[in-house]
Scaffold this active site. Structure first.
Site, mmCIF file in Angstrom:
data_model
loop_
_atom_site.group_PDB
_atom_site.id
_atom_site.type_symbol
_atom_site.label_atom_id
_atom_site.label_comp_id
_atom_site.label_asym_id
_atom_site.label_seq_id
_atom_site.Cartn_x
_atom_site.Cartn_y
_atom_site.Cartn_z
ATOM 1 N N HIS A 1 -4.889 1.650 3.645
ATOM 2 C CA HIS A 1 -4.575 2.803 2.779
ATOM 3 C C HIS A 1 -4.549 4.570 3.595
ATOM 4 O O HIS A 1 -5.249 3.917 4.467
ATOM 5 C CB HIS A 1 -5.337 3.332 1.125
ATOM 6 C CG HIS A 1 -4.966 1.811 0.357
ATOM 7 N ND1 HIS A 1 -6.079 1.450 -0.117
ATOM 8 C CD2 HIS A 1 -4.098 1.076 -0.067
ATOM 9 C CE1 HIS A 1 -5.543 -0.178 -0.651
ATOM 10 N NE2 HIS A 1 -4.495 0.287 -0.648
ATOM 11 N N LYS B 1 -12.583 10.090 4.769
ATOM 12 C CA LYS B 1 -12.913 9.122 3.600
ATOM 13 C C LYS B 1 -14.639 9.170 3.615
ATOM 14 O O LYS B 1 -14.756 8.795 5.101
ATOM 15 C CB LYS B 1 -12.798 7.957 2.874
ATOM 16 C CG LYS B 1 -11.089 7.930 2.427
ATOM 17 C CD LYS B 1 -10.743 6.617 2.292
ATOM 18 C CE LYS B 1 -9.279 6.852 1.230
ATOM 19 N NZ LYS B 1 -8.650 5.398 1.671
ATOM 20 N N TYR C 1 -16.811 5.987 -2.189
ATOM 21 C CA TYR C 1 -16.459 6.578 -1.082
ATOM 22 C C TYR C 1 -15.442 8.028 -2.046
ATOM 23 O O TYR C 1 -15.263 8.451 -3.062
ATOM 24 C CB TYR C 1 -15.022 6.428 -0.515
ATOM 25 C CG TYR C 1 -13.880 5.333 -1.346
ATOM 26 C CD1 TYR C 1 -12.515 6.424 -0.930
ATOM 27 C CD2 TYR C 1 -13.727 4.661 -1.481
ATOM 28 C CE1 TYR C 1 -11.865 5.503 -1.651
ATOM 29 C CE2 TYR C 1 -12.719 4.107 -2.369
ATOM 30 C CZ TYR C 1 -11.686 4.815 -2.241
ATOM 31 O OH TYR C 1 -10.978 4.191 -3.313
ATOM 32 N N ASP D 1 -0.768 -3.449 -2.073
ATOM 33 C CA ASP D 1 -1.022 -4.283 -0.712
ATOM 34 C C ASP D 1 0.156 -5.213 -0.165
ATOM 35 O O ASP D 1 -0.426 -5.392 1.053
ATOM 36 C CB ASP D 1 -3.212 -4.531 -0.942
ATOM 37 C CG ASP D 1 -3.224 -3.207 -0.707
ATOM 38 O OD1 ASP D 1 -2.574 -1.675 -0.788
ATOM 39 O OD2 ASP D 1 -5.048 -3.300 -1.251
#
Length: 190
Positions: free
Chosen positions: A62, A72, A132, A170
């Site tokens: 991603h 992140k 995250y 995904d």
């Protein structure tokens, strides 16, 4: 805390100190000033958490497009993951290269993935909990990704990785070379 620069410029493993006694441990997992001085001068605006029940769950790859690129700071709260960053920074000498690092709740290590990278992970244990922090808010219209198993990237995922556990989103991600073309076309349409 310790910062360990990794082979892709800007990607850093962070290992917080732990103060251990017979009750368990205490650990400071984030300190803004230290992070800004030692890793990156960024501001985190959102924190996300995911639970993956089955080992072998793959999430990714991603990223968010401009102007909502996200950095992140990833850590595993329970269980273990194989965490991956892929450089997609335009003009980068390491464009298309990846690195993987095992993050575990037991070790407490974290991975800083700067803006300009694809990110994904594979769970290594049941009931893996990942958290995250991100530097930009989630923007559905800027949400993008690349195929987790793109042979041009060639990530050496753990053998436990199970394509049957991918999300529908995904499963639809293009290969990196197709992603570049679609992003270029989107920018031209402006």
């Amino acid at each position: 805390m310790k910062a360990n620069a990794l082979p892709l410029a800007g990607v850093v493993e962070i290992t917080p100190d732990r103060h251990v006694d017979d009750r368990g441990y205490f650990s400071e997992t984030f300190r803004d000033r230290w992070f800004r001085d030692e890793v990156a001068r960024v501001t985190f605006v959102q924190e996300n958490q995911s639970l993956s029940r089955a080992p072998g769950t793959v999430r990714g790859l991603h990223f968010q497009t401009a102007p909502f690129e996200q950095g992140k700071l990833v850590r595993c709260l329970s269980g273990a993951i194989f965490d991956v960053a892929v450089d997609i920074r335009e003009g980068s000498p390491s464009y298309g290269r990846w690195l993987g690092l095992t993050l575990t709740a037991e070790a407490g290590n974290q991975l800083w993935v700067p803006p300009g990278f694809l990110h994904g992970f594979c769970t290594l244990t049941p009931d893996t909990l990942v958290s995250y922090k991100v530097t930009q808010y989630y923007s559905p219209s800027h949400d993008a990704g690349a195929a987790w198993d793109d042979p041009d990237i060639g990530i050496a995922w753990p053998s436990i990785a199970d394509s049957g556990l991918l999300s529908p989103k995904d499963r639809r991600h293009p290969r990196l070379r197709e992603l570049v073309t679609s992003l270029d076309a989107a920018m031209e349409r402006g």
